[in-house]
Design a protein around this motif. Structure first.
Motif, PDB file in Angstrom:
ATOM      1  N   ASN A  20       0.826  -1.209   0.000  1.00 11.09           N
ATOM      2  CA  ASN A  20       0.000   0.000   0.000  1.00 11.09           C
ATOM      3  C   ASN A  20       0.864   1.265   0.000  1.00 11.09           C
ATOM      4  N   ASP A  82     -10.127  -8.156  -6.355  1.00 12.49           N
ATOM      5  CA  ASP A  82     -10.927  -7.345  -5.430  1.00 12.49           C
ATOM      6  C   ASP A  82     -10.405  -7.431  -3.999  1.00 12.49           C
ATOM      7  N   THR A  83     -10.006  -8.616  -3.578  1.00  8.23           N
ATOM      8  CA  THR A  83      -9.472  -8.785  -2.216  1.00  8.23           C
ATOM      9  C   THR A  83      -8.173  -8.006  -2.054  1.00  8.23           C
ATOM     10  N   TYR A  85      -7.252  -5.440  -3.795  1.00 14.37           N
ATOM     11  CA  TYR A  85      -7.581  -4.016  -3.850  1.00 14.37           C
ATOM     12  C   TYR A  85      -8.061  -3.521  -2.477  1.00 14.37           C
ATOM     13  N   THR A  86      -8.773  -4.361  -1.767  1.00 17.70           N
ATOM     14  CA  THR A  86      -9.221  -4.016  -0.422  1.00 17.70           C
ATOM     15  C   THR A  86      -8.041  -3.964   0.546  1.00 17.70           C
ATOM     16  N   PRO A  89      -5.204  -0.726  -1.473  1.00 11.99           N
ATOM     17  CA  PRO A  89      -5.821   0.028  -2.566  1.00 11.99           C
ATOM     18  C   PRO A  89      -4.946   1.115  -3.192  1.00 11.99           C
TER      19      PRO A  89
END
Length: 131
Positions: A20, A82-83, A85-86, A89
């Protein structure tokens, strides 16, 4: 997620904060076709101080991003994307600009896939010829 995906994502979960923190794209970041994933990678997307498992875990993202660029669907990796990205992000790899089908990006993908196909053909030919 499949069992294989769960295994691949574990190092990313452990290193989510480091990933991140990779949120400032280098102005001279260069995209390249990554043969092992069949995807597109930029040279500013991997933290320098992590083990190889992180790279293995990022490969599905590079592959899936290539599919997104090409407008192809691949529901197998949607949840993984998606996981991740969570979890991280702000990672450079999720930048919208890196998911656009520009002529340069499409050329890199096309040439990379041609190179991969040639290398596979050479390997098959060598195996068929035997020792």
């Amino acid at each position: 997620m499949t069992e294989e995906q769960e295994t691949l994502i574990q190092p990313l979960r452990r290193n989510a904060a480091k990933l991140n923190a990779i949120c400032e794209p280098l102005p001279d970041a260069v995209p390249a076709y990554e043969l092992l994933s069949g995807g597109l990678i930029y040279d500013d997307e991997i933290p320098k101080d992590v083990d190889a498992e992180v790279s293995y875990g990022l490969r599905p993202l590079w592959y899936h991003r290539k599919r997104l660029i090409l407008g192809e669907t691949d529901s197998l990796w949607d949840e993984y994307w998606d996981t991740c990205y969570t979890l991280f992000p702000n990672w450079n790899g999720f930048l919208e600009s890196r998911r656009k089908p520009t002529p340069t990006i499409l050329d890199i993908i096309s040439k990379g896939e041609e190179r991969f196909a040639r290398e596979i053909e050479e390997i098959i030919s060598e195996v068929d010829q035997g020792p």
